[in-house]
Design a protein around this motif. Structure first.
Motif, PDB file in Angstrom:
ATOM      1  N   LEU A 158       0.765  -1.304   0.039  1.00  0.00           N
ATOM      2  CA  LEU A 158       0.028  -0.113   0.064  1.00  0.00           C
ATOM      3  C   LEU A 158       0.977   1.163   0.074  1.00  0.00           C
ATOM      4  O   LEU A 158       1.765   1.663   0.921  1.00  0.00           O
ATOM      5  CB  LEU A 158      -0.884   0.058   1.212  1.00  0.00           C
ATOM      6  CG  LEU A 158      -1.951   0.754   1.340  1.00  0.00           C
ATOM      7  CD1 LEU A 158      -3.071   0.805   0.125  1.00  0.00           C
ATOM      8  CD2 LEU A 158      -2.476   0.968   2.848  1.00  0.00           C
ATOM      9  N   ARG A 159       0.705   2.149  -1.052  1.00  0.00           N
ATOM     10  CA  ARG A 159       1.692   3.080  -1.290  1.00  0.00           C
ATOM     11  C   ARG A 159       0.949   4.517  -1.171  1.00  0.00           C
ATOM     12  O   ARG A 159      -0.228   4.863  -1.572  1.00  0.00           O
ATOM     13  CB  ARG A 159       2.561   3.038  -2.277  1.00  0.00           C
ATOM     14  CG  ARG A 159       2.847   1.782  -2.834  1.00  0.00           C
ATOM     15  CD  ARG A 159       3.640   1.494  -4.211  1.00  0.00           C
ATOM     16  NE  ARG A 159       3.671   0.005  -4.388  1.00  0.00           N
ATOM     17  CZ  ARG A 159       4.827  -0.312  -5.048  1.00  0.00           C
ATOM     18  NH1 ARG A 159       5.417   0.244  -5.552  1.00  0.00           N
ATOM     19  NH2 ARG A 159       5.087  -1.816  -5.148  1.00  0.00           N
ATOM     20  N   PHE A 160       1.619   5.357  -0.380  1.00  0.00           N
ATOM     21  CA  PHE A 160       0.931   6.774  -0.011  1.00  0.00           C
ATOM     22  C   PHE A 160       2.019   7.877   0.365  1.00  0.00           C
ATOM     23  O   PHE A 160       3.273   7.715   0.511  1.00  0.00           O
ATOM     24  CB  PHE A 160      -0.139   6.803   0.900  1.00  0.00           C
ATOM     25  CG  PHE A 160       0.233   5.994   2.356  1.00  0.00           C
ATOM     26  CD1 PHE A 160       0.685   7.212   3.395  1.00  0.00           C
ATOM     27  CD2 PHE A 160       0.439   4.859   2.755  1.00  0.00           C
ATOM     28  CE1 PHE A 160       0.949   6.627   4.884  1.00  0.00           C
ATOM     29  CE2 PHE A 160       0.807   4.589   3.926  1.00  0.00           C
ATOM     30  CZ  PHE A 160       0.904   5.270   5.029  1.00  0.00           C
ATOM     31  N   GLY A 174       3.682   4.416  -8.027  1.00  0.00           N
ATOM     32  CA  GLY A 174       2.425   4.112  -7.653  1.00  0.00           C
ATOM     33  C   GLY A 174       2.025   4.804  -6.297  1.00  0.00           C
ATOM     34  O   GLY A 174       2.661   4.930  -5.334  1.00  0.00           O
ATOM     35  N   ASP A 183      -1.641   5.052  -3.722  1.00  0.00           N
ATOM     36  CA  ASP A 183      -2.799   4.733  -3.549  1.00  0.00           C
ATOM     37  C   ASP A 183      -3.710   6.040  -2.965  1.00  0.00           C
ATOM     38  O   ASP A 183      -5.108   5.998  -3.202  1.00  0.00           O
ATOM     39  CB  ASP A 183      -3.055   3.434  -2.734  1.00  0.00           C
ATOM     40  CG  ASP A 183      -2.628   2.283  -3.284  1.00  0.00           C
ATOM     41  OD1 ASP A 183      -2.918   1.840  -4.442  1.00  0.00           O
ATOM     42  OD2 ASP A 183      -1.188   1.850  -2.986  1.00  0.00           O
ATOM     43  N   PHE A 184      -2.939   6.839  -2.138  1.00  0.00           N
ATOM     44  CA  PHE A 184      -3.861   8.010  -1.574  1.00  0.00           C
ATOM     45  C   PHE A 184      -2.617   9.005  -1.162  1.00  0.00           C
ATOM     46  O   PHE A 184      -1.581   8.458  -1.072  1.00  0.00           O
ATOM     47  CB  PHE A 184      -4.765   7.468  -0.471  1.00  0.00           C
ATOM     48  CG  PHE A 184      -4.204   6.787   0.671  1.00  0.00           C
ATOM     49  CD1 PHE A 184      -3.668   7.524   1.741  1.00  0.00           C
ATOM     50  CD2 PHE A 184      -4.228   5.282   0.777  1.00  0.00           C
ATOM     51  CE1 PHE A 184      -3.139   6.610   2.690  1.00  0.00           C
ATOM     52  CE2 PHE A 184      -3.524   4.667   1.477  1.00  0.00           C
ATOM     53  CZ  PHE A 184      -3.096   5.320   2.534  1.00  0.00           C
ATOM     54  N   ILE A 191      -6.752   9.844  -7.583  1.00  0.00           N
ATOM     55  CA  ILE A 191      -6.108   9.386  -6.438  1.00  0.00           C
ATOM     56  C   ILE A 191      -6.740  10.254  -5.270  1.00  0.00           C
ATOM     57  O   ILE A 191      -6.695  11.335  -5.132  1.00  0.00           O
ATOM     58  CB  ILE A 191      -4.640   9.912  -6.369  1.00  0.00           C
ATOM     59  CG1 ILE A 191      -3.640   8.635  -7.604  1.00  0.00           C
ATOM     60  CG2 ILE A 191      -3.943   9.588  -5.117  1.00  0.00           C
ATOM     61  CD1 ILE A 191      -2.338   8.888  -7.473  1.00  0.00           C
ATOM     62  N   ARG A 200     -12.004  13.674  -5.400  1.00  0.00           N
ATOM     63  CA  ARG A 200     -10.638  13.405  -4.627  1.00  0.00           C
ATOM     64  C   ARG A 200     -10.659  13.976  -3.382  1.00  0.00           C
ATOM     65  O   ARG A 200      -9.504  13.462  -2.771  1.00  0.00           O
ATOM     66  CB  ARG A 200      -9.385  13.516  -5.743  1.00  0.00           C
ATOM     67  CG  ARG A 200      -9.135  14.824  -6.349  1.00  0.00           C
ATOM     68  CD  ARG A 200      -7.889  14.987  -7.114  1.00  0.00           C
ATOM     69  NE  ARG A 200      -7.791  16.226  -7.613  1.00  0.00           N
ATOM     70  CZ  ARG A 200      -6.528  16.627  -7.936  1.00  0.00           C
ATOM     71  NH1 ARG A 200      -5.554  15.788  -8.230  1.00  0.00           N
ATOM     72  NH2 ARG A 200      -6.649  17.921  -8.422  1.00  0.00           N
ATOM     73  N   PHE A 260      -6.960   0.406   5.811  1.00  0.00           N
ATOM     74  CA  PHE A 260      -6.803  -0.267   4.432  1.00  0.00           C
ATOM     75  C   PHE A 260      -6.181  -1.774   4.718  1.00  0.00           C
ATOM     76  O   PHE A 260      -5.426  -1.992   5.590  1.00  0.00           O
ATOM     77  CB  PHE A 260      -5.600   0.545   3.969  1.00  0.00           C
ATOM     78  CG  PHE A 260      -6.104   2.168   3.648  1.00  0.00           C
ATOM     79  CD1 PHE A 260      -6.626   2.434   2.431  1.00  0.00           C
ATOM     80  CD2 PHE A 260      -5.610   2.933   4.481  1.00  0.00           C
ATOM     81  CE1 PHE A 260      -6.917   3.628   2.441  1.00  0.00           C
ATOM     82  CE2 PHE A 260      -6.057   4.315   4.496  1.00  0.00           C
ATOM     83  CZ  PHE A 260      -6.938   4.693   3.243  1.00  0.00           C
ATOM     84  N   PRO A 312      -2.848  -5.138  -0.347  1.00  0.00           N
ATOM     85  CA  PRO A 312      -2.934  -5.951  -1.270  1.00  0.00           C
ATOM     86  C   PRO A 312      -2.445  -7.293  -1.371  1.00  0.00           C
ATOM     87  O   PRO A 312      -1.412  -7.464  -0.825  1.00  0.00           O
ATOM     88  CB  PRO A 312      -2.609  -5.300  -2.665  1.00  0.00           C
ATOM     89  CG  PRO A 312      -2.794  -3.684  -2.217  1.00  0.00           C
ATOM     90  CD  PRO A 312      -2.413  -3.890  -0.620  1.00  0.00           C
ATOM     91  N   GLU A 317       5.461   3.086   2.039  1.00  0.00           N
ATOM     92  CA  GLU A 317       5.047   1.903   1.163  1.00  0.00           C
ATOM     93  C   GLU A 317       4.834   0.721   2.442  1.00  0.00           C
ATOM     94  O   GLU A 317       6.051   0.374   3.105  1.00  0.00           O
ATOM     95  CB  GLU A 317       6.109   1.610   0.300  1.00  0.00           C
ATOM     96  CG  GLU A 317       5.562   0.235  -0.205  1.00  0.00           C
ATOM     97  CD  GLU A 317       6.598  -0.430  -1.474  1.00  0.00           C
ATOM     98  OE1 GLU A 317       6.010  -1.016  -2.070  1.00  0.00           O
ATOM     99  OE2 GLU A 317       7.431   0.445  -1.669  1.00  0.00           O
TER     100      GLU A 317
END
Length: 332
Positions: free
Chosen positions: A35-37, A71, A73-74, A111, A138, A150, A153, A305
């Motif tokens: 999960l990347r933000f 990448g 995610d938010f 995003i 968004r 969250f 994945p 991440e």
């Protein structure tokens, strides 16, 4: 003279850290479950034309590149979203001129932004920022404080974030006087939020538990540690084994870590850059691991991440350089 020598030593250490860590590789889109933000604070432009700063533009462009190549995610917006007095109403033009038209890369189109308010936002109408959630697809700001959860994945690992309003908890601050919030405007509202936060933290069984607000718990810079948060929030972070606390407020990039391994991610370089070591003696020795506040820099942000194994934190300069990288383990 002793303090001046200490400041010069810490400044030199920051330069050396930059030189040593500048070779860190960016995480890549490799198909691994994660999960990347982005954590970004204090990006809120200016109240006069063109309503943004060169640093905000460069930072926004780099976030767009990171979203495309690595990448995202938010995005966590950590307050001071609109300088210097927030917005007045839901159709305030600043939403367009400082946010929508700046963070406009195609890679950022879908995003979501999860937003909290800063002290400058509280000078204006925070409820209008909350209402804007119904206008922008968004912009997500459902209430003054709220929680997110969250699933990472392709795994059973989870990450929870408590989005808090530190101004409601502690009061507003004056950048030109004491710089410390003295007391909340409403003690009842502060008590209600703290009660909510305690319950959420106590109930969390998540692999990563983050708390995100505007004021810092620990900071060596201009504003320094927030006494109210050190007194009331820090014991909760320790008691409930939080992974990290994320914030802005001071206009630079810092990473601190305490003796329990809790990370303190300060990302306040989205619009201005200030070099200050004013409060280095108010932070326990050994906590500061990374500090970046080069006045010639065009800003930066933190990229996080979360994988089933650990939480990686990378500080990225607006020109694309990776400044520092560290990781935190899953909660035991």
């Amino acid at each position: 003279m002793g303090i001046l020598r200490m400041e010069k030593c810490v400044w030199l250490l920051s330069v050396l850290l930059f030189a040593v860590t500048n070779n860190y590789a960016f995480p890549k889109l490799d198909g691994k479950p994660s999960l990347r933000f982005v954590a970004l604070g204090d990006w809120g432009g200016l109240p006069v034309f063109p309503f943004h700063t060169p640093r905000e533009l460069r930072t926004a462009s780099e976030i767009g590149r990171v979203a495309d190549e690595m990448g995202i995610d938010f995005i966590l917006s950590l307050g001071d979203n609109f300088y210097y007095d927030g917005v007045t109403e839901v159709d305030d033009k600043r939403f367009q001129t400082t946010f929508e038209s700046v963070f406009e890369d195609d890679s950022l189109e879908d995003i979501p932004w999860y937003v909290v308010a800063g002290n400058h936002d509280h000078h204006g109408n925070v409820s209008a920022q909350i209402a804007y959630s119904k206008v922008s697809k968004r912009w997500h700001f459902p209430s003054y404080y709220y929680d997110l959860r969250f699933k990472i994945p392709k795994s059973n690992a989870t990450l929870a974030i408590m989005m808090i309003d530190t101004v409601t908890l502690c009061g507003n601050s004056d950048d030109f006087q004491s710089q410390q919030p003295e007391k909340p405007l409403s003690q009842e509202a502060a008590t209600q939020q703290m009660s909510w936060l305690k319950k959420k933290l106590a109930a969390s069984q998540d692999d990563y538990l983050l708390v995100a607000g505007h004021y810092p718990v620990w900071s060596v810079a201009e504003h320094g540690p927030t006494r109210c948060l050190v007194k009331h929030l820090l014991p909760l972070l320790k008691k409930y084994n939080a992974t990290a606390y994320l914030c802005g407020h001071d206009h630079n990039l810092q990473y601190l870590q305490d003796e329990l391994g809790i990370g303190y991610v300060l990302s306040g370089a989205g619009n201005f850059m200030e070099h200050s070591l004013k409060h280095q003696r108010k932070v326990p020795a050994g906590y500061l691991r990374f500090y970046y506040a080069e006045l010639v820099s065009m800003g930066g942000f933190a990229y996080l991440e979360a994988s089933p194994k650990d939480l990686t934190i990378t500080y990225i300069q607006a020109d694309g350089k990776s400044l520092y990288q560290t990781s935190l383990p899953k909660r035991s």
